[in-house]
Design an enzyme around this catalytic site. Structure first.
Site, PDB file in Angstrom:
ATOM      1  N   CYS A 188     -15.131   7.570  68.688  1.00 26.02           N
ATOM      2  CA  CYS A 188     -14.557   6.377  68.075  1.00 26.02           C
ATOM      3  C   CYS A 188     -13.091   6.672  67.779  1.00 26.02           C
ATOM      4  O   CYS A 188     -12.569   7.700  68.207  1.00 26.02           O
ATOM      5  CB  CYS A 188     -15.340   5.949  66.830  1.00 26.02           C
ATOM      6  SG  CYS A 188     -15.676   7.288  65.681  1.00 26.02           S
ATOM      7  N   THR A 189     -12.423   5.792  67.067  1.00 31.25           N
ATOM      8  CA  THR A 189     -10.974   5.908  66.933  1.00 31.25           C
ATOM      9  C   THR A 189     -10.548   7.214  66.273  1.00 31.25           C
ATOM     10  O   THR A 189      -9.762   7.975  66.826  1.00 31.25           O
ATOM     11  CB  THR A 189     -10.415   4.719  66.135  1.00 31.25           C
ATOM     12  OG1 THR A 189     -10.838   3.506  66.753  1.00 31.25           O
ATOM     13  CG2 THR A 189      -8.894   4.768  66.082  1.00 31.25           C
TER      14      THR A 189
END
Length: 317
Positions: A188-189
């Site tokens: 994810c980010t």
């Protein structure tokens, strides 16, 4: 001219009084003139703040002076307070809203049952080792599907999610049961969503689960566009996306005309949070563009009004 930076951070640690922490963080960030978003919960803290670099450093230093946050890890990126409309500091039941606060246990060591952390370098080693064994690694995108439109790991599985609340239904749908015995790397980010997602996956029978330590942001700093990542990284401030090099692939396609684009834009209905890929030309041509859901609801409302002889109100941007 003062240099500005954006700091991204999170820390999973039990907090007995989240409201007191919220008040302190509100006062601290305001004192240094920072803007951004800070979430506090019984599970810890998650924030993205921007401002002059010296002010952000003082904020981080003071936040780390609080015992539970001593191990706070921070990722830095270019940007400023102007990238955020205001400062928002809130208390929520979860740091990331999977709607499963009762399923997640957080200790002084972080989230229990989470996936095995791998650094960007270890990720490359893992991919090579698994390929040699004949069991290739499966990448699973732990973000909302629209973020994956403009950038993702090569060959990644992208669940059909609009918000993180959709992940549990996706995991329990049976769509991914064939992956339960395969090595899966989630990403994810910045890593926070995967801390929770991997625990939820393990609780549902996924056996060999890894998570990319530091997320895409850290991987991009290490390898840019010369590794396994392709495209742009979606970010939720006024920048909307960032690239790790000047030769980043453009993966997104404008939903209106099909032109390659990495631009993400909000629905023009101020009550709607929906993002989609819309190129500059189409955004300029249709500044009052609304998303498919809003258009559908507006159409249904108009039909209902016509049936009764009433006039449906015009939706304003």
């Amino acid at each position: 001219m003062s240099v500005s930076k954006i700091a991204l951070y999170y820390r999973f640690v039990p907090l007995s009084d989240p409201e007191a922490v919220r008040l302190w963080q509100q006062a601290l960030a305001s004192h240094w003139g920072l803007t951004g978003r800070i979430i506090v919960s019984p599970h810890g803290i998650n924030g993205t703040v921007g401002g002059p670099i010296d002010a952000v450093k003082q904020y981080v230093k003071t936040t780390r002076s609080y015992g539970p946050f001593a191990g706070l890890e921070v990722k830095w990126s270019d940007g400023s307070a102007e990238d955020f409309p205001r400062l928002s500091v809130k208390v929520r039941p979860e740091l990331v809203t999977f709607d499963a606060p009762e399923e997640i246990t957080v200790t002084e060591d972080g989230v229990e049952d989470t996936g095995t952390h791998v650094t960007p370098e270890e990720l490359h080693q893992l991919v090579a080792a698994k390929e040699a064994e004949g069991t290739p690694v499966v990448f699973l995108d732990g973000r909302n599907a629209v973020e994956a439109k403009i950038g993702r790991f090569k060959g990644a599985v992208v669940p059909e999610t609009t918000t993180t609340r959709d992940f549990i239904d996706e995991l329990e749908s049976g769509k991914y049961d064939d992956l339960k015995d395969q090595p899966i790397v989630t990403y994810c980010t910045g890593g926070i969503r995967c801390e929770v997602l991997t625990a939820l996956m393990r609780h549902r029978g996924f056996g060999e689960v890894y998570q990319l330590d530091g997320g895409i942001a850290t991987y991009g700093d290490a390898y840019g566009d010369s590794g396994l990542w392709e495209g742009s990284l979606a970010v939720f401030d006024r920048r909307m996306h960032l690239e790790f090099s000047d030769h980043a692939a453009i993966l997104g396609r404008c939903t209106a005309c099909g032109t390659p684009t990495h631009e993400l834009r909000n629905c023009s209905d101020p009550s709607c949070q929906t993002l989609d890929t819309v190129c500059d030309d189409c955004a300029a041509a249709t500044p009052d563009r609304i998303c498919e859901d809003c258009a559908h609801h507006a159409g249904a409302h108009h039909a209902g009004a016509s049936d009764t002889g009433a006039t449906a109100p015009t939706m304003e941007a």
